[in-house]
Motif scaffolding. Structure first.
Motif, PDB file in Angstrom:
ATOM      1  N   GLY A   1      45.656  25.012  36.816  1.00 57.39           N
ATOM      2  CA  GLY A   1      45.885  24.948  35.383  1.00 57.39           C
ATOM      3  C   GLY A   1      44.613  24.920  34.563  1.00 57.39           C
ATOM      4  O   GLY A   1      44.661  24.956  33.339  1.00 57.39           O
ATOM      5  N   GLY A   2      43.453  24.859  35.226  1.00 62.74           N
ATOM      6  CA  GLY A   2      42.176  24.848  34.526  1.00 62.74           C
ATOM      7  C   GLY A   2      41.785  26.249  34.084  1.00 62.74           C
ATOM      8  O   GLY A   2      42.428  27.243  34.431  1.00 62.74           O
ATOM      9  N   ALA A   3      40.721  26.335  33.313  1.00 67.41           N
ATOM     10  CA  ALA A   3      40.266  27.618  32.773  1.00 67.41           C
ATOM     11  C   ALA A   3      39.909  28.599  33.888  1.00 67.41           C
ATOM     12  O   ALA A   3      40.230  29.795  33.803  1.00 67.41           O
ATOM     13  CB  ALA A   3      39.071  27.392  31.854  1.00 67.41           C
ATOM     14  N   TYR A   4      39.254  28.130  34.939  1.00 65.79           N
ATOM     15  CA  TYR A   4      38.863  29.006  36.045  1.00 65.79           C
ATOM     16  C   TYR A   4      40.097  29.576  36.736  1.00 65.79           C
ATOM     17  O   TYR A   4      40.174  30.782  36.993  1.00 65.79           O
ATOM     18  CB  TYR A   4      37.997  28.235  37.035  1.00 65.79           C
ATOM     19  CG  TYR A   4      37.430  29.088  38.146  1.00 65.79           C
ATOM     20  CD1 TYR A   4      36.231  29.771  37.979  1.00 65.79           C
ATOM     21  CD2 TYR A   4      38.088  29.228  39.364  1.00 65.79           C
ATOM     22  CE1 TYR A   4      35.702  30.561  38.991  1.00 65.79           C
ATOM     23  CE2 TYR A   4      37.578  30.018  40.373  1.00 65.79           C
ATOM     24  CZ  TYR A   4      36.391  30.676  40.191  1.00 65.79           C
ATOM     25  OH  TYR A   4      35.866  31.458  41.192  1.00 65.79           O
ATOM     26  N   ALA A   5      41.062  28.712  37.023  1.00 68.60           N
ATOM     27  CA  ALA A   5      42.288  29.158  37.690  1.00 68.60           C
ATOM     28  C   ALA A   5      43.052  30.149  36.815  1.00 68.60           C
ATOM     29  O   ALA A   5      43.598  31.144  37.308  1.00 68.60           O
ATOM     30  CB  ALA A   5      43.168  27.960  38.029  1.00 68.60           C
ATOM     31  N   GLU A   6      43.080  29.897  35.520  1.00 65.81           N
ATOM     32  CA  GLU A   6      43.775  30.786  34.600  1.00 65.81           C
ATOM     33  C   GLU A   6      43.102  32.174  34.579  1.00 65.81           C
ATOM     34  O   GLU A   6      43.785  33.199  34.655  1.00 65.81           O
ATOM     35  CB  GLU A   6      43.782  30.181  33.195  1.00 65.81           C
ATOM     36  CG  GLU A   6      44.554  30.984  32.183  1.00 65.81           C
ATOM     37  CD  GLU A   6      44.581  30.329  30.816  1.00 65.81           C
ATOM     38  OE1 GLU A   6      45.077  30.985  29.890  1.00 65.81           O
ATOM     39  OE2 GLU A   6      44.104  29.188  30.664  1.00 65.81           O
ATOM     40  N   LEU A   7      41.797  32.186  34.478  1.00 64.80           N
ATOM     41  CA  LEU A   7      41.063  33.448  34.460  1.00 64.80           C
ATOM     42  C   LEU A   7      41.238  34.201  35.773  1.00 64.80           C
ATOM     43  O   LEU A   7      41.438  35.426  35.783  1.00 64.80           O
ATOM     44  CB  LEU A   7      39.583  33.186  34.186  1.00 64.80           C
ATOM     45  CG  LEU A   7      38.693  34.409  34.040  1.00 64.80           C
ATOM     46  CD1 LEU A   7      39.199  35.339  32.948  1.00 64.80           C
ATOM     47  CD2 LEU A   7      37.267  33.976  33.764  1.00 64.80           C
ATOM     48  N   LEU A   8      41.193  33.496  36.891  1.00 65.81           N
ATOM     49  CA  LEU A   8      41.402  34.120  38.194  1.00 65.81           C
ATOM     50  C   LEU A   8      42.786  34.758  38.270  1.00 65.81           C
ATOM     51  O   LEU A   8      42.941  35.869  38.782  1.00 65.81           O
ATOM     52  CB  LEU A   8      41.207  33.095  39.311  1.00 65.81           C
ATOM     53  CG  LEU A   8      41.277  33.605  40.739  1.00 65.81           C
ATOM     54  CD1 LEU A   8      40.225  34.681  40.975  1.00 65.81           C
ATOM     55  CD2 LEU A   8      41.095  32.452  41.712  1.00 65.81           C
TER      56      LEU A   8
ATOM     57  N   TYR B   1      44.530  35.968  35.759  1.00 67.98           N
ATOM     58  CA  TYR B   1      44.478  37.185  34.947  1.00 67.98           C
ATOM     59  C   TYR B   1      43.829  38.333  35.716  1.00 67.98           C
ATOM     60  O   TYR B   1      44.308  39.466  35.698  1.00 67.98           O
ATOM     61  CB  TYR B   1      43.697  36.963  33.650  1.00 67.98           C
ATOM     62  CG  TYR B   1      44.374  36.085  32.633  1.00 67.98           C
ATOM     63  CD1 TYR B   1      45.755  36.120  32.431  1.00 67.98           C
ATOM     64  CD2 TYR B   1      43.625  35.227  31.844  1.00 67.98           C
ATOM     65  CE1 TYR B   1      46.372  35.312  31.486  1.00 67.98           C
ATOM     66  CE2 TYR B   1      44.232  34.412  30.894  1.00 67.98           C
ATOM     67  CZ  TYR B   1      45.599  34.463  30.713  1.00 67.98           C
ATOM     68  OH  TYR B   1      46.194  33.674  29.776  1.00 67.98           O
ATOM     69  N   ILE B   2      42.726  38.029  36.370  1.00 64.62           N
ATOM     70  CA  ILE B   2      42.016  39.059  37.126  1.00 64.62           C
ATOM     71  C   ILE B   2      42.909  39.646  38.212  1.00 64.62           C
ATOM     72  O   ILE B   2      43.012  40.864  38.368  1.00 64.62           O
ATOM     73  CB  ILE B   2      40.711  38.489  37.734  1.00 64.62           C
ATOM     74  CG1 ILE B   2      39.710  38.192  36.623  1.00 64.62           C
ATOM     75  CG2 ILE B   2      40.121  39.448  38.767  1.00 64.62           C
ATOM     76  CD1 ILE B   2      38.496  37.402  37.067  1.00 64.62           C
ATOM     77  N   VAL B   3      43.589  38.790  38.954  1.00 71.17           N
ATOM     78  CA  VAL B   3      44.459  39.252  40.036  1.00 71.17           C
ATOM     79  C   VAL B   3      45.592  40.107  39.478  1.00 71.17           C
ATOM     80  O   VAL B   3      45.884  41.195  40.001  1.00 71.17           O
ATOM     81  CB  VAL B   3      45.009  38.051  40.839  1.00 71.17           C
ATOM     82  CG1 VAL B   3      46.115  38.489  41.780  1.00 71.17           C
ATOM     83  CG2 VAL B   3      43.886  37.366  41.608  1.00 71.17           C
ATOM     84  N   ARG B   4      46.228  39.657  38.415  1.00 70.70           N
ATOM     85  CA  ARG B   4      47.333  40.419  37.824  1.00 70.70           C
ATOM     86  C   ARG B   4      46.871  41.783  37.320  1.00 70.70           C
ATOM     87  O   ARG B   4      47.527  42.804  37.540  1.00 70.70           O
ATOM     88  CB  ARG B   4      47.992  39.630  36.699  1.00 70.70           C
ATOM     89  CG  ARG B   4      48.929  38.552  37.199  1.00 70.70           C
ATOM     90  CD  ARG B   4      49.867  38.060  36.117  1.00 70.70           C
ATOM     91  NE  ARG B   4      49.185  37.505  34.954  1.00 70.70           N
ATOM     92  CZ  ARG B   4      48.727  36.261  34.866  1.00 70.70           C
ATOM     93  NH1 ARG B   4      48.874  35.433  35.885  1.00 70.70           N
ATOM     94  NH2 ARG B   4      48.132  35.842  33.772  1.00 70.70           N
ATOM     95  N   HIS B   5      45.735  41.830  36.640  1.00 75.83           N
ATOM     96  CA  HIS B   5      45.236  43.096  36.114  1.00 75.83           C
ATOM     97  C   HIS B   5      44.835  44.049  37.244  1.00 75.83           C
ATOM     98  O   HIS B   5      45.076  45.261  37.156  1.00 75.83           O
ATOM     99  CB  HIS B   5      44.066  42.876  35.157  1.00 75.83           C
ATOM    100  CG  HIS B   5      44.450  42.199  33.888  1.00 75.83           C
ATOM    101  ND1 HIS B   5      45.504  42.600  33.097  1.00 75.83           N
ATOM    102  CD2 HIS B   5      43.922  41.130  33.249  1.00 75.83           C
ATOM    103  CE1 HIS B   5      45.612  41.826  32.039  1.00 75.83           C
ATOM    104  NE2 HIS B   5      44.657  40.911  32.113  1.00 75.83           N
ATOM    105  N   GLU B   6      44.216  43.509  38.278  1.00 78.87           N
ATOM    106  CA  GLU B   6      43.829  44.358  39.400  1.00 78.87           C
ATOM    107  C   GLU B   6      45.062  44.927  40.096  1.00 78.87           C
ATOM    108  O   GLU B   6      45.106  46.108  40.445  1.00 78.87           O
ATOM    109  CB  GLU B   6      42.973  43.585  40.399  1.00 78.87           C
ATOM    110  CG  GLU B   6      42.466  44.446  41.529  1.00 78.87           C
ATOM    111  CD  GLU B   6      41.538  43.725  42.482  1.00 78.87           C
ATOM    112  OE1 GLU B   6      41.239  44.311  43.540  1.00 78.87           O
ATOM    113  OE2 GLU B   6      41.108  42.593  42.185  1.00 78.87           O
TER     114      GLU B   6
END
Length: 92
Positions: free
Chosen positions: A22-29, A31-36
């Motif tokens: 739920g932290g910023a790093y996990a959230e960004l990760l 997003y990256i996985v979904r977009h890839e």
């Protein structure tokens, strides 16, 4: 066991990263996985191979950058300790 022993025996891995759910790093990760994944669904095999090579190069570059930042931080910390050990407290 000393910190140097812990490092020597591999009990400390400065390159490993823990992050809270739920932290910023996990959230960004996420997003990256979904977009890839979305991008790969639209790509042919040749394009996927190019993306894989790009990702490998990017990961290698990040690894180099993280290692260099670790070394610079370690050296700075050591310099601070040396300066503190060589500084006499001022008398007020």
């Amino acid at each position: 066991m000393s910190i140097l022993d812990e490092l020597w025996y591999g009990n400390i891995a400065p390159y490993e990263r823990d992050f809270k759910k739920g932290g910023a790093y996990a959230e960004l990760l996420g997003y990256i996985v979904r977009h890839e994944e979305a991008l790969q669904k639209r790509m042919n095999d040749e394009e996927k191979e190019i993306l894989d090579k790009l990702t490998e190069c990017t990961d290698e570059m990040y690894g180099i950058t993280e290692r260099e930042a670790f070394v610079r931080g370690f050296v700075l910390g050591a310099k601070i300790i040396i300066e503190v050990m060589n500084t006499e407290p001022s008398k007020q």
